[in-house]
Design a protein around this motif. Structure first.
Motif, PDB file in Angstrom:
ATOM      1  N   UNK A  41       0.830  -1.210   0.000  1.00 42.90           N
ATOM      2  CA  UNK A  41       0.000   0.000   0.000  1.00 42.90           C
ATOM      3  C   UNK A  41       0.859   1.253   0.000  1.00 42.90           C
ATOM      4  N   UNK A  42       1.956   1.220   0.730  1.00 45.60           N
ATOM      5  CA  UNK A  42       2.870   2.361   0.759  1.00 45.60           C
ATOM      6  C   UNK A  42       3.461   2.601  -0.621  1.00 45.60           C
ATOM      7  N   UNK A  43       3.900   1.556  -1.271  1.00 42.46           N
ATOM      8  CA  UNK A  43       4.459   1.684  -2.614  1.00 42.46           C
ATOM      9  C   UNK A  43       3.403   2.217  -3.576  1.00 42.46           C
ATOM     10  N   UNK A  44       2.187   1.757  -3.446  1.00 44.34           N
ATOM     11  CA  UNK A  44       1.113   2.235  -4.315  1.00 44.34           C
ATOM     12  C   UNK A  44       0.858   3.725  -4.144  1.00 44.34           C
ATOM     13  N   UNK A  45       1.000   4.245  -2.928  1.00 45.18           N
ATOM     14  CA  UNK A  45       0.835   5.684  -2.715  1.00 45.18           C
ATOM     15  C   UNK A  45       1.897   6.462  -3.488  1.00 45.18           C
ATOM     16  N   UNK A  46       3.108   5.963  -3.490  1.00 41.52           N
ATOM     17  CA  UNK A  46       4.180   6.604  -4.263  1.00 41.52           C
ATOM     18  C   UNK A  46       3.931   6.511  -5.755  1.00 41.52           C
ATOM     19  N   UNK A  47       3.473   5.359  -6.217  1.00 44.14           N
ATOM     20  CA  UNK A  47       3.190   5.168  -7.638  1.00 44.14           C
ATOM     21  C   UNK A  47       2.030   6.041  -8.097  1.00 44.14           C
ATOM     22  N   UNK A  48       1.053   6.207  -7.232  1.00 44.90           N
ATOM     23  CA  UNK A  48      -0.088   7.069  -7.559  1.00 44.90           C
ATOM     24  C   UNK A  48       0.382   8.506  -7.786  1.00 44.90           C
ATOM     25  N   UNK A  49       1.298   8.971  -6.945  1.00 46.22           N
ATOM     26  CA  UNK A  49       1.851  10.315  -7.111  1.00 46.22           C
ATOM     27  C   UNK A  49       2.560  10.437  -8.462  1.00 46.22           C
ATOM     28  N   UNK A  50       3.330   9.414  -8.832  1.00 43.34           N
ATOM     29  CA  UNK A  50       4.025   9.435 -10.125  1.00 43.34           C
ATOM     30  C   UNK A  50       3.014   9.517 -11.264  1.00 43.34           C
ATOM     31  N   UNK A  51       1.978   8.681 -11.214  1.00 46.27           N
ATOM     32  CA  UNK A  51       0.967   8.659 -12.265  1.00 46.27           C
ATOM     33  C   UNK A  51       0.242   9.989 -12.388  1.00 46.27           C
ATOM     34  N   UNK A  52      -0.024  10.636 -11.274  1.00 47.08           N
ATOM     35  CA  UNK A  52      -0.729  11.919 -11.289  1.00 47.08           C
ATOM     36  C   UNK A  52       0.138  13.049 -11.828  1.00 47.08           C
ATOM     37  N   UNK A  53       1.447  12.839 -11.874  1.00 46.51           N
ATOM     38  CA  UNK A  53       2.363  13.905 -12.288  1.00 46.51           C
ATOM     39  C   UNK A  53       3.253  13.486 -13.452  1.00 46.51           C
ATOM     40  N   UNK A  54       2.755  12.635 -14.327  1.00 40.78           N
ATOM     41  CA  UNK A  54       3.564  12.143 -15.443  1.00 40.78           C
ATOM     42  C   UNK A  54       4.037  13.262 -16.364  1.00 40.78           C
ATOM     43  N   UNK A  55       3.247  14.313 -16.481  1.00 44.29           N
ATOM     44  CA  UNK A  55       3.624  15.395 -17.392  1.00 44.29           C
ATOM     45  C   UNK A  55       4.542  16.432 -16.736  1.00 44.29           C
ATOM     46  N   UNK A  56       4.844  16.241 -15.475  1.00 48.38           N
ATOM     47  CA  UNK A  56       5.714  17.150 -14.740  1.00 48.38           C
ATOM     48  C   UNK A  56       6.944  16.403 -14.241  1.00 48.38           C
ATOM     49  N   UNK A  57       7.936  17.138 -13.823  1.00 44.43           N
ATOM     50  CA  UNK A  57       9.101  16.514 -13.201  1.00 44.43           C
ATOM     51  C   UNK A  57       8.728  16.126 -11.773  1.00 44.43           C
ATOM     52  N   UNK A  58       8.895  14.863 -11.452  1.00 44.65           N
ATOM     53  CA  UNK A  58       8.547  14.405 -10.105  1.00 44.65           C
ATOM     54  C   UNK A  58       9.775  14.443  -9.203  1.00 44.65           C
ATOM     55  N   UNK A  59       9.530  14.695  -7.948  1.00 39.54           N
ATOM     56  CA  UNK A  59      10.594  14.823  -6.958  1.00 39.54           C
ATOM     57  C   UNK A  59      10.759  13.502  -6.203  1.00 39.54           C
ATOM     58  N   UNK A  60      11.971  12.958  -6.231  1.00 38.13           N
ATOM     59  CA  UNK A  60      12.243  11.688  -5.546  1.00 38.13           C
ATOM     60  C   UNK A  60      11.858  11.745  -4.071  1.00 38.13           C
TER      61      UNK A  60
END
Length: 57
Positions: A5-24
């Protein structure tokens, strides 16, 4: 909260910001882990799997 579930929260953030630069650091924060641990989990779960069949051995 379990690790998946924790990993999914991180992946969700990536998916929501695919068109932007994401911060590690933000990804790791949302996944409740360090950047190092998130990258290790991500690469483990997304690496291609090799399947050897008995006929190939």
């Amino acid at each position: 909260m379990n690790t998946l579930n924790q990993l999914n929260d991180g992946l969700e953030y990536i998916e929501q910001n695919l068109e932007y630069e994401v911060d590690d650091n933000e990804i790791a924060r949302r996944a409740y882990c360090s950047v190092y641990r998130f990258k290790r989990m991500f690469s483990f779960l997304t690496r291609p799997k090799l399947v050897l069949h008995n006929s190939l051995q």
